[in-house]
Design an enzyme around this catalytic site. Structure first.
Site, PDB file in Angstrom:
ATOM      1  N   GLU A 123      52.462  48.705  42.948  1.00 38.65           N
ATOM      2  CA  GLU A 123      53.418  48.395  43.992  1.00 38.65           C
ATOM      3  C   GLU A 123      53.824  46.928  43.918  1.00 38.65           C
ATOM      4  O   GLU A 123      53.025  46.078  43.539  1.00 38.65           O
ATOM      5  CB  GLU A 123      52.804  48.713  45.359  1.00 38.65           C
ATOM      6  CG  GLU A 123      52.594  50.212  45.525  1.00 38.65           C
ATOM      7  CD  GLU A 123      51.832  50.604  46.778  1.00 38.65           C
ATOM      8  OE1 GLU A 123      52.042  51.726  47.246  1.00 38.65           O
ATOM      9  OE2 GLU A 123      51.039  49.809  47.291  1.00 38.65           O
ATOM     10  N   CYS A 132      56.361  39.717  45.699  1.00 37.50           N
ATOM     11  CA  CYS A 132      54.906  39.798  45.604  1.00 37.50           C
ATOM     12  C   CYS A 132      54.616  40.856  44.549  1.00 37.50           C
ATOM     13  O   CYS A 132      54.959  42.023  44.722  1.00 37.50           O
ATOM     14  CB  CYS A 132      54.331  40.188  46.963  1.00 37.50           C
ATOM     15  SG  CYS A 132      52.570  40.504  46.945  1.00 37.50           S
ATOM     16  N   CYS A 174      42.073  47.338  40.923  1.00 37.96           N
ATOM     17  CA  CYS A 174      41.505  45.988  40.862  1.00 37.96           C
ATOM     18  C   CYS A 174      40.054  46.066  40.426  1.00 37.96           C
ATOM     19  O   CYS A 174      39.350  47.017  40.752  1.00 37.96           O
ATOM     20  CB  CYS A 174      41.593  45.312  42.235  1.00 37.96           C
ATOM     21  SG  CYS A 174      41.164  43.543  42.185  1.00 37.96           S
ATOM     22  N   GLY A 218      45.558  43.806  42.144  1.00 35.57           N
ATOM     23  CA  GLY A 218      44.856  43.269  40.980  1.00 35.57           C
ATOM     24  C   GLY A 218      44.471  41.811  41.104  1.00 35.57           C
ATOM     25  O   GLY A 218      44.905  41.106  42.008  1.00 35.57           O
ATOM     26  N   ASN A 261      45.388  42.700  58.010  1.00 42.37           N
ATOM     27  CA  ASN A 261      46.121  43.962  58.013  1.00 42.37           C
ATOM     28  C   ASN A 261      45.121  45.096  57.888  1.00 42.37           C
ATOM     29  O   ASN A 261      44.520  45.272  56.832  1.00 42.37           O
ATOM     30  CB  ASN A 261      47.104  43.999  56.843  1.00 42.37           C
ATOM     31  CG  ASN A 261      48.041  42.811  56.918  1.00 42.37           C
ATOM     32  OD1 ASN A 261      48.681  42.583  57.929  1.00 42.37           O
ATOM     33  ND2 ASN A 261      48.085  42.019  55.860  1.00 42.37           N
ATOM     34  N   CYS A 313      49.719  42.157  52.808  1.00 43.74           N
ATOM     35  CA  CYS A 313      48.565  41.776  51.977  1.00 43.74           C
ATOM     36  C   CYS A 313      47.417  42.753  52.150  1.00 43.74           C
ATOM     37  O   CYS A 313      47.016  43.060  53.261  1.00 43.74           O
ATOM     38  CB  CYS A 313      48.009  40.424  52.417  1.00 43.74           C
ATOM     39  SG  CYS A 313      48.852  39.035  51.752  1.00 43.74           S
TER      40      CYS A 313
END
Ligand code: SAH
Length: 346
Positions: free
Chosen positions: A94, A107, A114, A165, A296, A339
């Site tokens: 994404e 971004c 990850c 990542g 978030n 984020c």
């Protein structure tokens, strides 16, 4: 026997020129094709209209153009756009376009999943599937630049490596992508408008300093107390704060580039005076500023944003110690684009 075709965008300009010379053509043909691939973002050899049909066919027989495809685009009520990007092997990453009054920031992701295991981050749950290639990183940026021109009437102005990542665990490819983004043959963007955000891999921060990179560095700190940091970012046990600190001092000495610490304040985790005091001390090691980010939620209730009083305590204490602090509101929360929320939902 079918020959496995090579990804043409894995070749440097020089390699492309050599390829054409070997084919009995002119080296200059390599420049033309390179321009199609990078400046004009051609998706197929057919698009290369100033190249002869025979040559296009020859390229088709030897190479593929592994272009990304924006599979799904979601728009937030605040103007944020999230792209679900399909890679040539059908994996998805994404990337996000974040508009403000004066800027458009991209971004972008550096890995599928990850390799790290931050407890508060949705991407960590995906595990690392593979590194992105330089062109897959570059394409995300181009896609967002196009969307910025289309929906906001201006080109992309900034890039942050804060998508999926850990960029420093895919350092070579990230560097190659940034080279292309900043080169006049790519997007010609200033490296000062690019931020690489890392959870803090000391060895790689030193390598970046040695490589004299020109982009900016952000470190996801979240706590300046080893015990606390290890409990939320377990790899801190391997790379403790003392190593991180030494690497950051090395970075500053070599680059004279101020470091940004990203920091979320959570209820019951790092919301006490001792947590702020440790942060203030950490900030003294190298010129830096603190970016307090809103948490978030990632749906499991384990982590909660600290109450506003705790946030005030952070801001007041940092300011009293002459440390620049900004409080960043989340963008694109309604589409899970903020984020730590990037996790290929659905
Ligand atoms: N791996 C890199 C870049 C990706 S994360 C890094 O760790 O910096 C981008 C930023 O989002 C980091 O500062 C990360 O700590 C933060 N983040 C992760 N999960 C979050 C969440 N749920 N809420 C707010 N910020 C989060």
């Amino acid at each position: 026997m079918e020959v496995k075709k090579k990804d043409i965008r894995a070749l440097t300009k020089e390699q492309l020129r050599e390829f054409f010379v070997k084919q009995g053509d002119k080296a200059f043909r390599g420049n033309q094709v390179y321009e199609w691939l990078w400046q004009k973002s051609a998706h197929s050899f057919e698009d290369m209209t100033n190249i002869s049909l025979n040559t296009r066919q020859m390229l088709e027989d030897n190479f593929v153009i592994n272009h990304i495809k924006v599979d799904q685009m979601q728009k937030s009520s605040d103007g944020t756009i999230k792209n679900a990007v399909r890679l040539h092997d059908d994996l998805i990453v994404e990337s996000v376009l974040i508009p403000t009054a004066t800027r458009t920031t991209a971004c972008v992701s550096s890995q599928v999943g990850c390799s790290l295991d931050c407890k508060f981050c949705a991407t960590a749950r995906l595990k690392r599937m593979r590194n992105l290639n330089p062109d897959e990183i570059y394409d995300q940026v181009v896609a967002i630049d196009n969307e910025s021109r289309l929906y906001h009437d201006r080109p992309l102005s900034n890039i942050v490596f804060m998508g999926m990542g850990e960029p420093l665990m895919n350092y070579n490819n990230v560097l190659k992508a940034i080279d292309k983004i900043t080169s006049p043959e790519g997007l010609g963007m200033s490296p000062k408008r690019i931020v690489v955000s890392t959870s803090g891999v000391p060895k790689m921060i030193k390598k970046m300093a040695d490589d004299k990179v020109k982009f900016k560095l952000a470190v996801s700190l979240h706590s300046a107390i080893d015990e606390v940091r290890t409990s939320i970012m377990p790899f801190n046990a391997t790379f403790p704060l003392s190593d991180l600190r030494e690497a950051l001092q090395y970075w500053y000495a070599a680059t004279k580039n101020r470091i940004t610490y990203e920091y979320v304040v959570w209820k019951g985790i790092n919301d006490k005076q001792k947590d702020v005091d440790a942060l203030v001390e950490f900030c003294r090691f190298a010129p830096s500023k603190v970016n307090l980010i809103e948490y978030n939620p990632i749906d499991d209730g384990e982590f909660q944003q600290a109450n506003p009083k705790a946030l005030d305590m952070y801001v007041n204490t940092l300011e009293a110690n002459n440390i620049t602090v900004t409080v960043r509101r989340s963008r694109g929360k309604d589409i899970d684009a903020a984020c730590g929320q990037l996790a290929n939902k659905g």
